[in-house]
Enzyme design. Sequence first.
Site, PDB file in Angstrom:
ATOM      1  N   GLY A  42     -20.285 -12.827  18.637  1.00 52.03           N
ATOM      2  CA  GLY A  42     -20.235 -13.027  20.085  1.00 52.03           C
ATOM      3  C   GLY A  42     -18.903 -12.568  20.668  1.00 52.03           C
ATOM      4  N   CYS A  72      -8.003 -22.718  21.914  1.00 58.53           N
ATOM      5  CA  CYS A  72      -7.204 -21.781  22.721  1.00 58.53           C
ATOM      6  C   CYS A  72      -6.180 -22.545  23.559  1.00 58.53           C
ATOM      7  CB  CYS A  72      -8.105 -20.924  23.588  1.00 58.53           C
ATOM      8  SG  CYS A  72      -9.204 -21.846  24.693  1.00 58.53           S
TER       9      CYS A  72
END
Length: 298
Positions: A15, A129
């Site tokens: 992805g 992240c």
Amino acid sequence: MPNVNKLKVGIIGTGNIGSDLLMKVMRSPFLTCGMFTGRDKDSAGIARAKKLGVPTSHESIKAIIDDPACCDIVCDATSAAVHAEHAAILKKLGKFTIDLTPSRIGVPCIPILNLDEALEADNVSLITCGGQSVIPIARAIMEVHPETEYIELVGSIASKSAGPGTRANIEEYIRTTRSALEKFSGVPRGKVILILNPVEPPIHMHNTVYAQIPHPDIPALRKKIMAVVKRIQAYVPGYRLSVGPIARQDRVTVVTEVVGAEDFLPAYAGNLDIITCAAVKVAEAYAEKHVAGRRKKR
């Protein structure tokens, strides 16, 4: 003839994150992609990788089980639940594993804080992240003001940058980021909030740190935080300090921004960029160490 100066990387997950990581691996002087594998044979990511001449599979981790020599390092960009299945298999295969999901299975790593420790592990967790972006800032705050009792992290990313894998992992994202915040900074109480902003045009990734500090030493905080920012910029070029540190009453605010390198998705997807940059930083350090070891044995 194989390039003995590079280590082969297997990427599981085709992805957004896997595709962005593939672009970075392909231009690395220390890495080459030996397998790009997912579960969907009609994946657009697999089709792109084929055009680039990269070995691909739609059998996910089975491609690595069937051909263990295809890679030395495995980067898992699937989901926390799927990585829980993969981790034991990759350990048995003897692969150095870099986990880009918030599974919390491996040794948590932020390259500027504990890279050497991570290189001794067999499974490295890149946390999230948001964690990569602001936990070093929180640690810098705690080094100047160890009396700080509470730090809050608020992440804001473009909704367009959050693919199915990211959306499936949001609860794990919150838990994993908070756990790493408290571990790396030492703050007694941490809180994490994530906002997927649907505004058009999409916003860049922003992360805000709020810290309760009765009498903050702003010059000392600024000096410490700027040093942290420069160290992260060495491997995440789009990372920058956009606000602060500023103080209002007993609250210190710092805001960071990440502009993506546009390796796969546009610049607004800094949330992908910072974690794939961290993965490449860890993988390259591991490769440098092991390629040097091979040379000594000759």
